[in-house]
Design a protein around this motif. Structure first.
Motif, PDB file in Angstrom:
ATOM      1  N   THR A 430       0.636  -0.966   0.225  1.00 32.39           N
ATOM      2  CA  THR A 430      -0.018  -0.036  -0.095  1.00 32.39           C
ATOM      3  C   THR A 430       1.009   1.047   0.209  1.00 32.39           C
ATOM      4  OG1 THR A 430      -1.770  -1.693   1.227  1.00 32.39           O
ATOM      5  CG2 THR A 430      -1.592   1.372   1.215  1.00 32.39           C
ATOM      6  N   ALA A 431       0.714   2.513  -1.032  1.00 23.20           N
ATOM      7  CA  ALA A 431       1.033   3.669  -0.932  1.00 23.20           C
ATOM      8  C   ALA A 431       0.313   4.530  -0.472  1.00 23.20           C
ATOM      9  CB  ALA A 431       1.881   3.551  -1.977  1.00 23.20           C
ATOM     10  N   ARG A 444      -2.344   3.835  -3.430  1.00 21.94           N
ATOM     11  CA  ARG A 444      -2.508   2.965  -4.713  1.00 21.94           C
ATOM     12  C   ARG A 444      -1.778   1.580  -3.613  1.00 21.94           C
ATOM     13  NH1 ARG A 444      -3.275   6.167  -7.830  1.00 21.94           N
ATOM     14  NH2 ARG A 444      -1.930   5.864  -9.631  1.00 21.94           N
ATOM     15  N   ARG A 445      -2.634   0.550  -4.383  1.00 18.11           N
ATOM     16  CA  ARG A 445      -3.048  -1.068  -3.386  1.00 18.11           C
ATOM     17  C   ARG A 445      -2.226  -1.904  -4.549  1.00 18.11           C
ATOM     18  NH1 ARG A 445      -5.818  -1.006   1.714  1.00 18.11           N
ATOM     19  NH2 ARG A 445      -6.667  -3.459   0.443  1.00 18.11           N
ATOM     20  N   MET A 446      -1.284  -2.802  -4.137  1.00 20.83           N
ATOM     21  CA  MET A 446      -1.550  -3.982  -5.171  1.00 20.83           C
ATOM     22  C   MET A 446      -1.018  -5.360  -4.224  1.00 20.83           C
ATOM     23  SD  MET A 446       2.161  -4.898  -7.119  1.00 20.83           S
ATOM     24  CE  MET A 446       1.992  -3.462  -8.547  1.00 20.83           C
ATOM     25  N   PRO A 447      -2.285  -5.814  -4.623  1.00 22.76           N
ATOM     26  CA  PRO A 447      -2.126  -7.840  -3.834  1.00 22.76           C
ATOM     27  C   PRO A 447      -0.232  -8.369  -4.211  1.00 22.76           C
ATOM     28  CG  PRO A 447      -4.318  -7.225  -5.411  1.00 22.76           C
ATOM     29  CD  PRO A 447      -3.155  -5.840  -5.314  1.00 22.76           C
ATOM     30  N   LEU A 448      -0.306  -9.209  -2.677  1.00 28.76           N
ATOM     31  CA  LEU A 448       0.541 -10.348  -2.937  1.00 28.76           C
ATOM     32  C   LEU A 448       0.208 -11.502  -3.163  1.00 28.76           C
ATOM     33  CD1 LEU A 448       3.642  -8.158  -1.140  1.00 28.76           C
ATOM     34  CD2 LEU A 448       3.397  -7.846  -3.759  1.00 28.76           C
ATOM     35  N   GLU A 449       0.951 -11.879  -3.113  1.00 29.77           N
ATOM     36  CA  GLU A 449       1.173 -14.029  -3.379  1.00 29.77           C
ATOM     37  C   GLU A 449       2.438 -14.099  -3.233  1.00 29.77           C
ATOM     38  OE1 GLU A 449      -1.486 -15.317  -6.285  1.00 29.77           O
ATOM     39  OE2 GLU A 449      -2.927 -13.984  -6.217  1.00 29.77           O
ATOM     40  N   ALA A 450       2.218 -15.094  -2.662  1.00 29.02           N
ATOM     41  CA  ALA A 450       3.870 -16.599  -2.560  1.00 29.02           C
ATOM     42  C   ALA A 450       4.486 -16.575  -3.286  1.00 29.02           C
ATOM     43  CB  ALA A 450       3.926 -16.866  -1.845  1.00 29.02           C
ATOM     44  N   PRO A 451       5.266 -16.706  -3.848  1.00 29.72           N
ATOM     45  CA  PRO A 451       7.132 -15.940  -3.154  1.00 29.72           C
ATOM     46  C   PRO A 451       7.067 -14.983  -2.974  1.00 29.72           C
ATOM     47  CG  PRO A 451       7.815 -17.012  -5.562  1.00 29.72           C
ATOM     48  CD  PRO A 451       5.900 -17.945  -4.977  1.00 29.72           C
ATOM     49  N   ARG A 452       7.783 -14.082  -2.538  1.00 28.32           N
ATOM     50  CA  ARG A 452       7.777 -13.105  -2.497  1.00 28.32           C
ATOM     51  C   ARG A 452       9.428 -12.392  -2.549  1.00 28.32           C
ATOM     52  NH1 ARG A 452       4.554 -14.684   1.513  1.00 28.32           N
ATOM     53  NH2 ARG A 452       1.902 -14.486   1.381  1.00 28.32           N
ATOM     54  N   ASP A 455      14.043  -8.729  -4.383  1.00 26.64           N
ATOM     55  CA  ASP A 455      14.032  -7.332  -5.709  1.00 26.64           C
ATOM     56  C   ASP A 455      12.986  -6.595  -5.702  1.00 26.64           C
ATOM     57  OD1 ASP A 455      16.741  -7.269  -4.750  1.00 26.64           O
ATOM     58  OD2 ASP A 455      17.317  -8.667  -6.732  1.00 26.64           O
ATOM     59  N   TRP A 456      11.789  -7.854  -6.733  1.00 27.85           N
ATOM     60  CA  TRP A 456      10.890  -7.304  -7.361  1.00 27.85           C
ATOM     61  C   TRP A 456       9.814  -6.639  -6.289  1.00 27.85           C
ATOM     62  CZ3 TRP A 456       5.410  -8.504  -6.480  1.00 27.85           C
ATOM     63  CH2 TRP A 456       4.624  -8.182  -7.457  1.00 27.85           C
ATOM     64  N   CYS A 457       9.181  -7.065  -5.904  1.00 31.00           N
ATOM     65  CA  CYS A 457       8.287  -6.173  -4.192  1.00 31.00           C
ATOM     66  C   CYS A 457       9.336  -5.096  -4.272  1.00 31.00           C
ATOM     67  CB  CYS A 457       8.785  -6.953  -3.024  1.00 31.00           C
ATOM     68  SG  CYS A 457       7.787  -8.402  -3.309  1.00 31.00           S
ATOM     69  N   LEU A 458      10.957  -4.743  -4.169  1.00 30.71           N
ATOM     70  CA  LEU A 458      10.658  -2.864  -3.957  1.00 30.71           C
ATOM     71  C   LEU A 458      10.922  -2.849  -5.042  1.00 30.71           C
ATOM     72  CD1 LEU A 458      14.254  -4.274  -2.041  1.00 30.71           C
ATOM     73  CD2 LEU A 458      12.884  -3.134  -1.266  1.00 30.71           C
ATOM     74  N   ALA A 459      11.284  -2.872  -6.222  1.00 31.37           N
ATOM     75  CA  ALA A 459      10.477  -2.391  -7.018  1.00 31.37           C
ATOM     76  C   ALA A 459       9.468  -2.144  -7.559  1.00 31.37           C
ATOM     77  CB  ALA A 459      10.659  -2.930  -8.650  1.00 31.37           C
ATOM     78  N   GLN A 460       8.270  -2.820  -6.943  1.00 26.22           N
ATOM     79  CA  GLN A 460       6.702  -2.969  -7.065  1.00 26.22           C
ATOM     80  C   GLN A 460       6.834  -1.773  -6.003  1.00 26.22           C
ATOM     81  OE1 GLN A 460       5.290  -3.713  -9.796  1.00 26.22           O
ATOM     82  NE2 GLN A 460       7.194  -4.661 -10.400  1.00 26.22           N
ATOM     83  N   MET A 461       7.145  -1.509  -4.943  1.00 23.96           N
ATOM     84  CA  MET A 461       7.345  -0.265  -3.824  1.00 23.96           C
ATOM     85  C   MET A 461       7.133   0.385  -4.309  1.00 23.96           C
ATOM     86  SD  MET A 461       8.653  -3.053  -0.814  1.00 23.96           S
ATOM     87  CE  MET A 461       8.655  -0.527   0.424  1.00 23.96           C
ATOM     88  N   ALA A 462       8.517   1.372  -4.939  1.00 19.86           N
ATOM     89  CA  ALA A 462       9.232   2.633  -5.529  1.00 19.86           C
ATOM     90  C   ALA A 462       8.353   2.931  -5.982  1.00 19.86           C
ATOM     91  CB  ALA A 462      10.581   1.767  -5.720  1.00 19.86           C
ATOM     92  N   ALA A 463       7.655   1.800  -7.475  1.00 19.95           N
ATOM     93  CA  ALA A 463       6.313   2.059  -8.327  1.00 19.95           C
ATOM     94  C   ALA A 463       6.014   2.789  -7.318  1.00 19.95           C
ATOM     95  CB  ALA A 463       6.478   0.987  -9.473  1.00 19.95           C
ATOM     96  N   LEU A 464       4.855   2.076  -6.917  1.00 20.48           N
ATOM     97  CA  LEU A 464       3.346   2.499  -6.294  1.00 20.48           C
ATOM     98  C   LEU A 464       3.852   4.122  -5.743  1.00 20.48           C
ATOM     99  CD1 LEU A 464       1.892  -0.385  -4.853  1.00 20.48           C
ATOM    100  CD2 LEU A 464       1.052   0.664  -7.177  1.00 20.48           C
ATOM    101  N   ALA A 465       5.014   4.343  -4.983  1.00 20.18           N
ATOM    102  CA  ALA A 465       5.559   5.847  -3.866  1.00 20.18           C
ATOM    103  C   ALA A 465       5.370   6.742  -5.095  1.00 20.18           C
ATOM    104  CB  ALA A 465       7.411   5.331  -3.558  1.00 20.18           C
ATOM    105  N   ARG A 466       6.302   6.565  -5.869  1.00 26.08           N
ATOM    106  CA  ARG A 466       6.081   7.277  -7.335  1.00 26.08           C
ATOM    107  C   ARG A 466       5.138   7.694  -8.088  1.00 26.08           C
ATOM    108  NH1 ARG A 466      11.218   4.132  -8.504  1.00 26.08           N
ATOM    109  NH2 ARG A 466      10.353   3.033 -10.216  1.00 26.08           N
ATOM    110  N   GLU A 467       3.970   6.841  -8.153  1.00 26.70           N
ATOM    111  CA  GLU A 467       2.492   6.609  -8.673  1.00 26.70           C
ATOM    112  C   GLU A 467       2.064   8.247  -7.844  1.00 26.70           C
ATOM    113  OE1 GLU A 467       1.024   3.389  -9.994  1.00 26.70           O
ATOM    114  OE2 GLU A 467       2.258   2.870 -10.966  1.00 26.70           O
ATOM    115  N   ALA A 468       1.547   7.837  -6.337  1.00 27.19           N
ATOM    116  CA  ALA A 468       1.335   8.456  -5.530  1.00 27.19           C
ATOM    117  C   ALA A 468       2.193   9.711  -5.460  1.00 27.19           C
ATOM    118  CB  ALA A 468       1.175   7.842  -4.044  1.00 27.19           C
ATOM    119  N   ALA A 469       2.799  10.208  -5.530  1.00 28.27           N
ATOM    120  CA  ALA A 469       3.603  11.079  -5.462  1.00 28.27           C
ATOM    121  C   ALA A 469       3.009  11.428  -6.505  1.00 28.27           C
ATOM    122  CB  ALA A 469       5.386  10.868  -5.187  1.00 28.27           C
TER     123      ALA A 469
END
Length: 737
Positions: A430-431, A444-452, A455-469
């Motif tokens: 969530t961002a 911004r929200r993105m559901p997650l499923e295992a495995p997490r 590196d992929w999660c961090l890329a999504q976190m940064a992308a959601l943060a930039r979109e919110a900003a």
């Protein structure tokens, strides 16, 4: 023809005859006939600033044949001034242009204070003051103020470009950094450094950083007011400055140093000396030096003022400071280090105290701010003026309080700054973007499923943060980013430590990796602690007291505010709840290691038990909301499961209340949706007011969170505001006057 005669004068027959007196410059109809050496020297002086530059221009005009009237008009001086300096040069040459002490009583005007006042900008919405208006406010004549401005080079270039300290010799301040100051009774040394080789020009900073840094420096200037008082008699012996010079050279090697000295002590060897006039006041000059550097690079100056104090330098006087080494990069406006503050950091604390008071109350007048903080009315007036200038607060329409002038309420300006919070949960990223008053302006929200994969999660976190900003209204300033992470973690390093349900995430440096992707520092907090910070920041006066936040989501944890500040513990992991919720003391597995109760994962435990009861629970992110809706409808099987989970968590809540002796417990998080909120609150309220031994002397109020299921994400954003604006000297809430 008559014979030539030789005449001699009586005198000694040995030795060298005295040199002939200097010949004044020859005058011609066109003006002065300057020698090449004098012309070169005068042109050099004219390129500078101050009184000597003006006198050189007068003589150069005369040599070019410019008339007195035209020269006076061009240079903005009177005709007698032009005539005087032409005559002085014609009679004495270059020596006639030097300053001579005036007869009569010395001036009592604090010139540096007048210059500092001239450098302060006008408040928002007000036009800059004219010389006459500024003179009226400072209590001097406009001719005196104009003369002071000329002596200090104000108006000789854009902004502070021509600002020069009228010492002997004059010291132009352009590009000079203040590196150290030591001022004691009757003596002072200011060490200024020329820019190092290869230093780039100050870059254009983000508006928010410049505004925050400028406000911080203004707070430091306000703090200097509290340091002033009647000066004691001068010391009997002048101080030695060798230790100060050594400290500066060790922190700033290779810099060319200028020494401004006040008093009889000589400048340290190896510096370029500038002797100040005896009437100079050290604190007033310090204001000028700070304001001059503030105009060039406010972020770097604010970083320097909040650096660690120079405790390794010798005995300190009433004012003592050495600039810390500049960091490789300065990404954001700095915060004072806890327990390492000085006079300059004190102003920032009082400024934050005013912000905190306004935030908690919603709106406050200046009189009410003074009453709630203990600051003097004069200090409140200065601080609120700075905050209004920086755009952090605004004035509402005045309200009447009886007879007299209506009080003008002040409030935080919501769009003065935004922060972005990111929450990493086992099932969701969530961002959110939050304004200064706590309103979520983008999510911004993105559901997650295992495995997490990290590196992929961090890329999504940064992308959601930039979109919110990017959705911040009108491209408003984003002050920073915060990340709420599941525990345990090493908060100081921003590293996760093998969190449950996150296989492969042990020792992942989330803080550094997110910072690199976002190009900005990231504040890292445990999710429960972040939720507590958000509740404190956004809960206004209702959350001004100490409290414990019980955070229920994929896991269970707690955050606490104690004695007015967030309690993180030694490593940032305070508030772990699992062992407190165990059905019996020291519940352990086969390896004799204490286990957390399974109810400490309330969402997954509730879903598993409802499915085990045979109910058709859907899959995916709609599963838990479906269960909560069935509980709200009164389904007995679902309510029994929810109550069972709540009873175990209530035992942990009772332990927290007994441990912290709090009278306010906030319950929130993704597990406390509206359909089950009342059940959780009822069960926990009964437990915390029954089990603890001290329940006879207190009643614990259990309240729902204001933040909803996005509590951790909103709290992560609020942690940026908390780090920037919350008073951090842990010695009570009263002001330091």
């Amino acid at each position: 023809m008559s014979e030539a005669r030789t005449y001699t004068t009586p005198g000694p027959t040995t030795g060298t005859p005295p040199p002939p007196p200097p010949t004044p410059p020859a005058a011609s109809a066109a003006g002065f006939a300057l020698t090449p050496a004098d012309r070169t020297r005068l042109r050099g002086w004219a390129r500078g600033s101050g009184a000597r530059a003006l006198r050189a221009q007068i003589v150069l005009d005369a040599s070019a044949g410019t008339g007195v009237i035209d020269s006076a008009r061009r240079l903005g001086v009177s005709r007698p001034t032009v005539t005087t300096w032409r005559r002085r040069y014609a009679a004495e040459g270059l020596a006639g242009l030097e300053h001579r002490p005036r007869s009569g009583r010395p001036s009592r005007v604090d010139e540096a204070a007048l210059v500092a006042r001239s450098l302060l900008p006008a408040p928002d919405g007000e036009a800059p003051l004219s010389v006459r208006a500024l003179a009226a406010r400072t209590g001097v004549s406009h001719t005196t103020l104009a003369a002071v401005r000329r002596r200090w080079g104000l108006g000789a270039g854009p902004g502070t470009a021509g600002l020069t300290v009228p010492a002997d010799p004059p010291c132009p301040l352009r590009d000079l950094d203040l590196l150290a100051v030591r001022a004691s009774h009757g003596h002072a040394l200011f060490l200024l450094g020329e820019p190092p080789e290869g230093r780039p020009r100050p870059s254009r900073r983000a508006t928010a950083l410049v505004r925050d840094a400028t406000a911080y420096v203004y707070g430091a200037l306000d703090a200097l007011d509290t340091a002033e008082g009647p000066e004691p008699p001068p010391e009997s012996a002048p101080p030695a400055y060798d230790d100060l010079l050594e400290a500066v050279r060790s922190r700033h090697p290779g810099r060319t140093l200028h020494a401004l000295t006040l008093g009889p002590a000589p400048a340290p060897e190896g510096t370029r000396p500038h002797t100040l006039a005896p009437a100079t006041r050290a604190l007033s000059l310090l204001r000028v030096l700070l304001l001059a550097e503030l105009a060039r690079d406010p972020v770097a100056l604010a970083a320097a003022l909040t650096g660690p104090p120079a405790a390794d330098v010798g005995a300190e006087g009433p004012l003592h400071w050495v600039r810390p080494p500049a960091p490789p990069t300065a990404q954001s406006a700095p915060r004072p280090a806890p327990r390492a503050f000085n006079q300059l950091a004190l102003g920032s604390y009082n400024e934050k105290l005013v912000i905190e008071s306004i935030r908690e109350a919603g709106t406050l007048s200046r009189v009410e701010i003074a009453a709630s903080t203990g600051l003097t009315p004069q200090a409140v007036s200065r601080i609120t003026r700075n905050l209004l200038t920086s755009g952090l607060i605004v004035q509402d329409e005045g309200r009447s309080a009886g007879a007299g002038k209506p009080r003008i309420p002040l409030r935080l300006r919501p769009d003065a700054g935004y922060a972005v919070g990111i929450h990493l949960d086992p099932w969701m990223i969530t961002a959110v973007a939050v304004d200064l008053c706590g309103q979520v302006v983008a999510r911004r929200r993105m559901p997650l499923e295992a495995p997490r994969d990290p590196d992929w999660c961090l890329a999504q976190m940064a992308a959601l943060a930039r979109e919110a900003a990017a959705e911040v209204p009108d491209g408003g300033p984003v002050l920073g980013y915060g990340a709420a992470l599941p525990g345990p973690l090493d908060r100081r390093a921003g590293v996760l430590l093998d969190p449950p349900l996150f296989e492969g995430w042990d020792r992942v440096d989330v803080g550094a990796k997110l910072s690199a992707r976002l190009g900005s520092p990231v504040v890292v907090e445990k999710d429960a602690t972040a939720a507590a910070i958000g509740e404190r920041w956004l809960g206004a006066a209702e959350r001004a007291e100490d409290f414990v936040y019980l955070y229920l989501g994929a896991g269970a944890g707690s955050g606490a505010f104690l004695n007015g500040d967030v309690h993180r513990g030694a490593t940032g992991n305070a508030g772990e709840l699992g062992e407190l919720c165990a059905p019996r003391p020291r519940a352990a597995g086969d390896d004799d290691v204490p286990r957390s109760a399974e109810e400490c994962a309330p969402i997954s435990t509730t879903l598993a038990r409802v499915r085990a009861a045979g109910l058709p629970v859907p899959r995916g992110e709609d599963a838990y909301p479906w269960v909560c809706a069935r509980a709200a409808e009164g389904d007995p099987a679902v309510r029994e499961v929810v109550d069972g989970v709540a009873r175990v968590l209530a035992r942990g809540a009772a332990g927290l209340v007994g441990l912290f002796d709090t009278e306010l417990l906030i319950v929130g998080g993704p597990a406390v949706l509206p359909g089950v909120r009342a059940r959780y609150l009822d069960v926990i309220t009964a437990a915390v007011n029954t089990f603890p031994l001290a329940h006879h002397v207190r009643t614990v109020r259990v309240a729902p969170s204001h933040l909803g299921e996005e509590a951790a994400a909103v709290g992560a954003a609020s942690s940026v505001f908390h780090a920037t604006f919350t008073p951090s000297l842990k010695a009570g809430r009263r002001a330091r006057n």
